[in-house]
Design an enzyme around this catalytic site. Structure first.
Site, short mmCIF file in Angstrom:
data_model
loop_
_atom_site.label_atom_id
_atom_site.label_comp_id
_atom_site.label_asym_id
_atom_site.label_seq_id
_atom_site.Cartn_x
_atom_site.Cartn_y
_atom_site.Cartn_z
N SER A 173 -145.72 52.04 13.93
CA SER A 173 -145.28 50.66 14.20
C SER A 173 -146.52 49.79 14.36
O SER A 173 -147.32 49.71 13.44
CB SER A 173 -144.37 50.61 15.43
OG SER A 173 -143.86 49.31 15.64
N HIS A 199 -142.52 50.21 10.71
CA HIS A 199 -141.72 49.05 11.09
C HIS A 199 -142.26 47.80 10.41
O HIS A 199 -143.36 47.33 10.73
CB HIS A 199 -141.74 48.85 12.61
CG HIS A 199 -141.11 49.97 13.36
ND1 HIS A 199 -141.34 50.20 14.71
CD2 HIS A 199 -140.23 50.94 12.98
CE1 HIS A 199 -140.64 51.25 15.11
NE2 HIS A 199 -139.96 51.72 14.08
N ASP A 295 -139.51 54.76 19.34
CA ASP A 295 -138.92 55.21 18.08
C ASP A 295 -139.75 56.33 17.47
O ASP A 295 -140.96 56.21 17.32
CB ASP A 295 -138.85 54.03 17.10
CG ASP A 295 -138.07 54.37 15.83
OD1 ASP A 295 -137.14 55.20 15.91
OD2 ASP A 295 -138.39 53.82 14.77
#
Length: 360
Positions: A173, A199, A295
């Site tokens: 991310s 992401h 995540d």
């Protein structure tokens, strides 16, 4: 509690006003000043010493990239780029991340309230993460050249890794675009297939894949639904869809899903990791890189339990030590490695697998 001090730089008075409204609505941050261009921003930085800068990509008098490059060389600080959802905007944003920006957000849509709460939450999260981020100085041209030379001279593994049964699965991310580049560029042309969930919003992943494809010795592309997953290729999840690994007979294939976001993300790292645990098992290597939130942490643990060997990026080399920290805390990481050594460690581990290819 001391609030995060934010300076917003944008040539649009409407955008400056909207960003200020969003940021000041958060209990832990405040806009200390706004600037219509980088020249004004330069003086306001000296005056207010902000914790985080939000910076428009394209502005008059001095564009965002030129200003960012000078800023990261002379006074490195956390910067969140604000970009338009265009091909040119995505290319400039990726260049900004190379120069040291921590993260980016798309421009808010003025006059459209639908989705504004979600946008405000994302913007606030990115500013919080940026305020805690480890800032990189802008790379010098010589350093970039050395990096390219070292990638070209990366040692080849004696046993060619051409089996589609072996896979590298990566999730990242905040700070991930540069971390992924550092992992992929040393890989030899015969490396196993790589599947990546980073992401990113729609429109940016295609430019990201194209940029990496020009830097790497493996082919890098945005994943397409139903395509066969091949060695020597890396597949990046599109910004609008989850990427999953699946099987068609003896072959691995990529699948895309428009199911709802998981952990507030689509693509989600957990979704990719869990599909790899199910369909690749012991034949996969899992890698979780820099990023905020959790995540991928649970998914990496599932990969480990399915027999995969798993890596987490260490705190010292992370821009934001969130996702790797959560994965380590859950017990999902077999090894914790610095980013500079990650590619070598992954390839060394794959070399020890030899012909021990397991069908699942």
């Amino acid at each position: 509690m001391q609030k995060i001090k934010v300076l917003c730089v944008d040539d649009s008075a409407l955008i400056r006003s909207l960003m200020t409204e969003i940021i000041n609505s958060q209990p832990d941050m405040t806009v200390v000043a706004t600037a219509p261009d980088p020249l004004v921003a330069r003086e306001l930085i000296k005056q207010h010493n902000p914790d985080v800068l939000t910076l428009d990509v394209e502005m008059p008098r001095m564009d965002g990239l030129d200003f960012l490059e000078k800023l990261m060389r002379l006074r490195p600080m956390p910067v969140v780029m604000v970009s338009s959802l265009t091909e040119r905007g995505s290319e400039i944003t990726l260049r900004a991340l190379e120069l040291g920006a921590v993260d980016f957000v798309t421009k808010p849509r003025v006059g459209i309230r639908d989705g504004m709460l979600d946008y405000a939450e994302k913007l606030a999260d990115k500013i919080r993460a940026a305020s805690r981020a480890r800032v990189r100085q802008a790379p010098q041209p010589q350093a970039a050249a050395r990096s390219a030379d070292s990638a070209a001279a990366a040692p080849m593994i004696n046993n060619p890794l051409v089996s589609t049964e072996k896979l590298i699965i990566i999730g990242a991310s905040t700070g991930g675009t540069e971390a992924i580049r550092e992992v992929l560029t040393p890989l030899p042309p015969d490396a196993p297939a790589v599947l990546i969930a980073q992401h990113m919003p729609p429109g940016f992943t295609k430019s990201f894949a194209q940029r990496l494809n020009g830097l790497c010795r493996i082919a890098v592309k945005e994943a397409e639904h139903g395509e066969r997953v091949l060695p020597g290729h890396a597949y990046i999840a599109p910004g609008h869809a989850h990427l999953l690994l699946a099987r068609s007979g003896a072959n691995y294939i990529a699948q895309l899903s428009d199911e709802p976001p998981v952990n507030r993300h689509r693509p989600s790292v957990d979704v990719l990791f869990r599909s790899a645990a199910t369909h690749a098992g012991k034949n996969a290597i899992g890698v979780i890189l820099t990023g905020m939130g959790r995540d991928g942490a649970a998914g990496l643990l599932e990969m480990k339990r399915a027999g995969a060997h798993t890596f987490a990026q260490d705190e010292a080399s992370c821009i934001v030590f969130g996702m790797p920290r959560e994965a380590i805390a859950l017990g999902g990481a077999d090894e914790v490695a610095p980013l500079a050594d990650m590619s070598r460690r992954v390839m060394a581990r794959l070399a020890t697998m030899g012909d021990r290819v397991q069908r699942v």
